[in-house]
Design a protein around this motif. Structure first.
Motif, PDB file in Angstrom:
ATOM      1  N   UNK A 189      11.892 -41.588  70.537  1.00  0.00           N
ATOM      2  CA  UNK A 189      12.777 -41.267  69.536  1.00  0.00           C
ATOM      3  C   UNK A 189      12.534 -42.623  68.317  1.00  0.00           C
ATOM      4  N   UNK A 190      12.186 -43.836  69.085  1.00  0.00           N
ATOM      5  CA  UNK A 190      11.629 -45.176  68.226  1.00  0.00           C
ATOM      6  C   UNK A 190      10.518 -44.956  67.754  1.00  0.00           C
ATOM      7  N   UNK A 191       9.361 -44.306  68.443  1.00  0.00           N
ATOM      8  CA  UNK A 191       7.901 -44.299  68.022  1.00  0.00           C
ATOM      9  C   UNK A 191       7.914 -43.245  67.158  1.00  0.00           C
ATOM     10  N   UNK A 192       8.669 -42.125  67.144  1.00  0.00           N
ATOM     11  CA  UNK A 192       8.811 -41.008  66.030  1.00  0.00           C
ATOM     12  C   UNK A 192       9.153 -41.535  65.019  1.00  0.00           C
ATOM     13  N   UNK A 193      10.213 -42.429  64.948  1.00  0.00           N
ATOM     14  CA  UNK A 193      10.706 -42.942  63.497  1.00  0.00           C
ATOM     15  C   UNK A 193       9.861 -44.005  62.911  1.00  0.00           C
ATOM     16  N   UNK A 194       9.015 -44.587  63.742  1.00  0.00           N
ATOM     17  CA  UNK A 194       8.279 -45.674  63.197  1.00  0.00           C
ATOM     18  C   UNK A 194       6.909 -44.736  62.440  1.00  0.00           C
ATOM     19  N   UNK A 195       6.621 -43.726  63.239  1.00  0.00           N
ATOM     20  CA  UNK A 195       5.346 -42.894  62.826  1.00  0.00           C
ATOM     21  C   UNK A 195       5.772 -42.098  61.452  1.00  0.00           C
ATOM     22  N   UNK A 196       7.227 -41.721  61.422  1.00  0.00           N
ATOM     23  CA  UNK A 196       7.623 -40.937  60.162  1.00  0.00           C
ATOM     24  C   UNK A 196       7.690 -41.912  58.757  1.00  0.00           C
ATOM     25  N   UNK A 197       8.014 -43.262  59.287  1.00  0.00           N
ATOM     26  CA  UNK A 197       7.986 -44.126  58.239  1.00  0.00           C
ATOM     27  C   UNK A 197       6.513 -44.508  57.678  1.00  0.00           C
ATOM     28  N   UNK A 198       5.775 -44.592  58.661  1.00  0.00           N
ATOM     29  CA  UNK A 198       4.597 -44.905  58.268  1.00  0.00           C
ATOM     30  C   UNK A 198       3.750 -43.644  57.468  1.00  0.00           C
ATOM     31  N   UNK A 199       4.047 -42.557  57.836  1.00  0.00           N
ATOM     32  CA  UNK A 199       3.579 -41.302  56.909  1.00  0.00           C
ATOM     33  C   UNK A 199       4.113 -41.389  55.738  1.00  0.00           C
ATOM     34  N   UNK A 200       5.445 -41.699  55.220  1.00  0.00           N
ATOM     35  CA  UNK A 200       5.705 -41.816  54.330  1.00  0.00           C
ATOM     36  C   UNK A 200       4.908 -42.806  53.369  1.00  0.00           C
ATOM     37  N   UNK A 201       5.112 -43.881  53.875  1.00  0.00           N
ATOM     38  CA  UNK A 201       4.267 -45.108  53.145  1.00  0.00           C
ATOM     39  C   UNK A 201       2.947 -44.858  53.025  1.00  0.00           C
ATOM     40  N   UNK A 202       2.313 -43.954  53.981  1.00  0.00           N
ATOM     41  CA  UNK A 202       0.902 -43.803  53.591  1.00  0.00           C
ATOM     42  C   UNK A 202       0.962 -42.573  52.317  1.00  0.00           C
ATOM     43  N   UNK A 203       1.742 -41.702  52.056  1.00  0.00           N
ATOM     44  CA  UNK A 203       1.697 -40.911  51.000  1.00  0.00           C
ATOM     45  C   UNK A 203       1.884 -41.729  49.842  1.00  0.00           C
ATOM     46  N   UNK A 204       2.914 -42.789  49.746  1.00  0.00           N
ATOM     47  CA  UNK A 204       3.230 -43.442  48.517  1.00  0.00           C
ATOM     48  C   UNK A 204       2.127 -44.421  48.363  1.00  0.00           C
ATOM     49  N   UNK A 205       1.272 -44.776  49.052  1.00  0.00           N
ATOM     50  CA  UNK A 205       0.532 -46.192  49.065  1.00  0.00           C
ATOM     51  C   UNK A 205      -0.521 -45.783  48.006  1.00  0.00           C
ATOM     52  N   UNK A 206      -0.882 -46.911  47.155  1.00  0.00           N
ATOM     53  CA  UNK A 206      -1.884 -46.713  46.086  1.00  0.00           C
ATOM     54  C   UNK A 206      -3.316 -46.675  46.807  1.00  0.00           C
ATOM     55  N   UNK A 207      -3.422 -46.990  48.145  1.00  0.00           N
ATOM     56  CA  UNK A 207      -4.818 -47.240  48.837  1.00  0.00           C
ATOM     57  C   UNK A 207      -5.766 -48.165  48.178  1.00  0.00           C
ATOM     58  N   UNK A 208      -5.349 -49.142  47.348  1.00  0.00           N
ATOM     59  CA  UNK A 208      -6.183 -50.182  46.906  1.00  0.00           C
ATOM     60  C   UNK A 208      -6.411 -51.418  47.924  1.00  0.00           C
ATOM     61  N   UNK A 209      -5.115 -51.480  48.586  1.00  0.00           N
ATOM     62  CA  UNK A 209      -5.303 -52.555  49.553  1.00  0.00           C
ATOM     63  C   UNK A 209      -4.889 -51.840  51.033  1.00  0.00           C
ATOM     64  N   UNK A 210      -5.253 -52.690  52.096  1.00  0.00           N
ATOM     65  CA  UNK A 210      -4.875 -51.929  53.436  1.00  0.00           C
ATOM     66  C   UNK A 210      -3.515 -51.943  53.520  1.00  0.00           C
ATOM     67  N   UNK A 211      -3.272 -50.833  54.362  1.00  0.00           N
ATOM     68  CA  UNK A 211      -1.556 -50.475  54.456  1.00  0.00           C
ATOM     69  C   UNK A 211      -1.100 -51.440  55.219  1.00  0.00           C
ATOM     70  N   UNK A 212      -1.602 -51.924  56.289  1.00  0.00           N
ATOM     71  CA  UNK A 212      -0.972 -52.789  57.367  1.00  0.00           C
ATOM     72  C   UNK A 212      -0.408 -52.036  58.471  1.00  0.00           C
ATOM     73  N   UNK A 213       0.385 -52.920  59.331  1.00  0.00           N
ATOM     74  CA  UNK A 213       1.255 -52.251  60.516  1.00  0.00           C
ATOM     75  C   UNK A 213       2.732 -52.141  59.952  1.00  0.00           C
TER      76      UNK A 213
END
Length: 327
Positions: free
Chosen positions: A126-150
């Motif tokens: 459950x915790x890992x799934x929440x982290x991956x879901x947040x990272x997926x949302x951030x990936x879609x909103x990221x401008x990709x000019x800089x590394x996303x990070x952890x």
């Protein structure tokens, strides 16, 4: 009336059996063969009764019927009925193979079944799934000019990233503690989302690993610093007010400390550097920039040799008396 787990399972199985009354007996028996064991696992997971977790027996029976190829509990006729029965038999065989694998892998992990060990890891998922879901949302909103990070950064705000991560984990835990969706489509959407997050995690893992290997060695470009004042001075030549070169001059600051400039070395006849025994300015008088007949440092007599004095022969070098610096 409170029912025990076995009674609840028996009542639920009987309800499903009645809902599948329109199917052929062989097909119905195959669909119900592993149902008690499956219901026992559902109860062991906790989170409510079978009715709350799986919905009414009739709804569960409709899902079983659809998985066997029947759109309704009424068996189709002809060839379609035989294909559906064959599919149901294959599904039952697959379930038996999976159950045997579960029972054989369990002792390796110290449990009767591997599914019992995996049930203990559910909160971690459950915790890992929440982290991956947040990272997926951030990936879609990221401008990709800089590394996303952890962290799930949608911008440069770390506080917003922590908030997004917290919402993702809390939402995943809330979703995990809820009863299993009763409808088939909600369950399919949940499985589809889980599969997407697993693929996203695998791809992200290899991306991070590749970036770590790629950035292990990197080229550092150095630029030459600007030259410091007086850094290119190798010798000092002092002239008096009459334009005569002074030899053996010592320079001191306002505190009586000697001022050292250049390198006390002078080239001999073979162009080899020879150290000066008693350093004084200039180190190399023969390399004086102004001699008789050459331009002076300045047109003003007070600051350097005058033009008129340049025509006179150079005076004999003398060493003026220099007071000893205070120690």
């Amino acid at each position: 009336m409170n029912l025990t787990a076995q009674d609840e399972i028996a009542v639920y199985v009987e309800g499903v059996r009645e809902a599948l009354a329109g199917l052929p007996a062989a097909t119905r028996d195959e669909l119900l063969e592993d149902l008690p064991e499956h219901l026992a696992e559902v109860l062991a997971e906790g989170g409510g009764s079978l009715y709350e977790r799986l919905g009414p027996p009739a709804a569960y029976a409709a899902e079983l019927s659809a998985s066997a190829g029947f759109t309704t509990a009424t068996p189709p006729a002809g060839e379609r009925s035989r294909i559906a029965e064959t599919a149901a038999r294959h599904r039952a065989r697959i379930d038996r193979v999976l159950r045997r694998a579960d029972e054989r892998a369990g002792p390796v992990l110290g449990y009767a079944r591997a599914s019992e060990f995996l049930a203990l890891l559910r909160p971690a998922w459950w915790v890992l799934r929440g982290y991956l879901a947040a990272m997926a949302v951030a990936f879609m909103l990221h401008d990709h000019d800089t590394p996303l990070g952890l962290l799930p950064r949608a911008g440069d705000d770390d506080l917003a990233a922590i908030l997004l991560l917290s919402l993702g984990i809390l939402g995943s835990i809330w979703l995990g503690r809820r009863a299993r969706p009763a409808g088939s489509w909600p369950r399919r959407l949940q499985r589809l989302g889980t599969g997407f997050l697993v693929i996203f995690a695998v791809v992200g893992f290899f991306e991070v690993d590749s970036a770590a290997q790629r950035d292990y060695y990197y080229t550092v470009e150095y630029t030459d610093p600007p030259p410091e004042p007086l850094s290119d001075i190798r010798d000092v030549f002092v002239y008096d007010a009459e334009g005569r070169l002074l030899v053996g001059v010592q320079l001191y600051d306002q505190h009586g400390r000697p001022i050292r400039l250049g390198d006390p070395m002078c080239d001999d006849e073979l162009d080899s550097p020879v150290p000066i025994v008693n350093p004084g300015y200039p180190y190399c008088p023969d390399q004086a920039p102004f001699r008789a007949g050459e331009p002076s440092l300045s047109t003003a007599p007070s600051t350097g040799p005058s033009a008129g004095d340049a025509e006179q022969p150079p005076a004999t070098p003398t060493t003026p008396a220099i007071p000893s610096p205070s120690r």
